[in-house]
Scaffold this active site. Structure first.
Site, mmCIF file in Angstrom:
data_model
loop_
_atom_site.group_PDB
_atom_site.id
_atom_site.type_symbol
_atom_site.label_atom_id
_atom_site.label_comp_id
_atom_site.label_asym_id
_atom_site.label_seq_id
_atom_site.Cartn_x
_atom_site.Cartn_y
_atom_site.Cartn_z
ATOM 1 N N PRO A 1 0.769 -1.225 0.000
ATOM 2 C CG PRO A 1 -0.961 -1.570 1.468
ATOM 3 C CD PRO A 1 0.297 -2.150 0.990
ATOM 4 C CD GLU A 2 4.748 2.783 -2.881
ATOM 5 O OE1 GLU A 2 4.955 3.906 -3.362
ATOM 6 O OE2 GLU A 2 5.436 1.790 -3.163
#
Length: 298
Positions: free
Chosen positions: A2-3
Site C-alpha cells: 500500500p502506497e
DNA sequence: TTCAATGTTTAGAC
DNA sequence: GGTCTAAACATTGA
C-alpha cells in the site's frame, strides 16, 4: 504494497459498497495492532458515513469518530459481500466467487479462504457483508479516534501530491528546505509530501531523469519541474491501473492492480533500461532497495 | 543459512 | 533545529 495509489483504489471501491452501512460486530485477533483496546465494543453500531484517504491512511468516517487503517507493508483489506443462500450450492459458490472483491493490499498467494491465518480483524455489517483486515507481518494498525484526534494526525502529513495545493512553487519551496537531503529520503518523508513509497519514488526519479541519491538542492529548475510533473504523472497512471500488485491474489477477476506491468525501473534489477538498454543499477539507499539507470538519470 | 521485502518510528551520531 | 544510519517490528520465500 500500500502506497497512495493502492489505498486510493481501496477507498474508491469501498465507498461504493459500504457507505450507509452499519457495523454489527467486530472481532480482533492481534490486540497490539488495534487501539483502543475495547474497539470491538465501541464499533457496535458504527455507521459508515464516508470513506476517505489521507496519505496512506484509509479512513472510515463515522458520526463522531474516524476509523483509521494503515496497511504498512503487507496489509490487505477484503470485503466479502453477503452470501446469497437462495440459490443452489454450486451456483452459489460460483456467484460468491464472482462477487468476492479484493480491495487491494499485499497479495497473499494461495490463501483464498476467509478468514485465513493472516486475518487480524473482522468487521461484520448488519447487511451481512464482511470486511477482513489481513496482514502477514502485523505491521499495520487499526485505530478508532475522535474527529479532533484524527485531524491532529492528518495535520502531521505533508501535501497530497494529487491535490491542487501541490503546486510547482510549493514543491520548489520544499526542495529548498530539504537542502542537502537526497531525493530518496526527501520524497519518502510523509511530512513533506504524503503518499509516496519506495516503488513510486524510484519510478518518479526515473521519469524525471534524476538519480535518487542526488542532493535536493543540486536540482536545476528544469529538473525540479520534471520531478514535480513525474510524481503526479506516475501516481495518476498507477491509480488508473488500480495500483500495484506484485502477484494476483484472485485470478482473472480483473480487479488486481496492473501498474506492475507498467513500471519502468522498480524491481527490474539486472534488466536493461527500457530507454537506452543500459543495465539497471540496484543499490541500497537509506536502507531501501533503489533502482536507477546510470545513463538516463543524472 | 542469509538476505530482502510495497512502511514507519526511534535512537544515536554528527 | 536538521540529516543520516541502523535497527526494530514479524513473517515468508528465494
Amino acid at each position: 504494497m500500500p502506497e497512495l495509489p493502492e489505498v486510493e483504489t481501496i477507498k474508491r471501491d469501498l465507498e461504493k459498497k459500504i457507505i450507509g452501512h452499519t457495523i454489527r460486530e467486530a472481532a480482533i485477533s492481534v490486540p497490539k495492532m488495534v487501539s483502543p483496546k475495547d474497539l470491538p465494543k465501541r464499533l457496535k453500531g458504527f455507521r459508515v458515513l464516508g470513506v476517505s484517504r489521507r496519505a496512506k491512511l484509509l479512513i472510515l468516517e463515522g458520526k463522531s469518530d474516524f476509523l483509521l487503517f494503515h496497511l504498512k507493508m503487507t496489509g490487505q483489506i477484503v470485503l466479502r459481500p453477503a452470501q446469497d443462500f437462495s440459490i443452489k450450492d454450486g451456483e452459489a459458490r460460483q456467484r460468491r466467487q464472482q462477487k468476492q472483491i479484493i480491495f487491494g493490499g499485499h497479495p497473499i498467494i494461495g490463501l483464498k479462504e476467509l478468514p485465513n491465518k493472516y486475518t487480524r480483524a473482522i468487521f461484520c455489517f448488519t447487511n451481512g457483508d464482511i470486511l477482513y483486515f489481513n496482514d502477514l507481518r502485523k505491521f499495520g494498525y487499526i485505530k478508532l479516534v475522535s474527529k479532533t484526534e484524527g485531524e491532529k494526525i492528518f495535520g502531521k502529513y505533508g501535501v497530497e501530491p494529487l491535490e491542487k495545493s501541490f503546486t510547482l512553487e510549493h514543491f520548489i519551496e520544499l526542495i529548498k528546505k530539504a537542502k542537502t537531503a537526497r531525493l530518496k529520503p526527501f520524497l519518502l518523508n510523509q511530512e513533506k509530501i504524503s503518499g509516496l513509497g519506495n516503488i513510486y519514488v524510484d519510478e518518479a526519479c526515473f521519469l524525471a531523469g534524476v538519480r535518487p541519491m542526488r542532493k535536493a538542492n543540486t536540482l536545476t529548475r528544469r529538473e525540479q519541474e520534471k520531478l514535480w510533473r513525474a510524481i503526479k504523472t506516475i501516481l495518476a497512471l498507477s491509480i488508473k491501473h488500480r495500483g500495484t500488485s506484485f502477484n494476483t491474489y484472485i485470478d482473472a477477476d480483473g480487479l488486481t492492480g496492473r501498474f506492475w506491468k507498467y513500471r519502468k525501473i522498480y524491481g527490474r534489477r539486472g534488466e536493461l533500461c527500457l530507454v537506452c538498454k543500459t543495465p539497471i543499477v540496484y543499490t541500497k539507499l537509506v536502507g531501501r532497495g533503489t533502482h536507477y539507470c546510470p545513463k538516463c538519470q543524472k
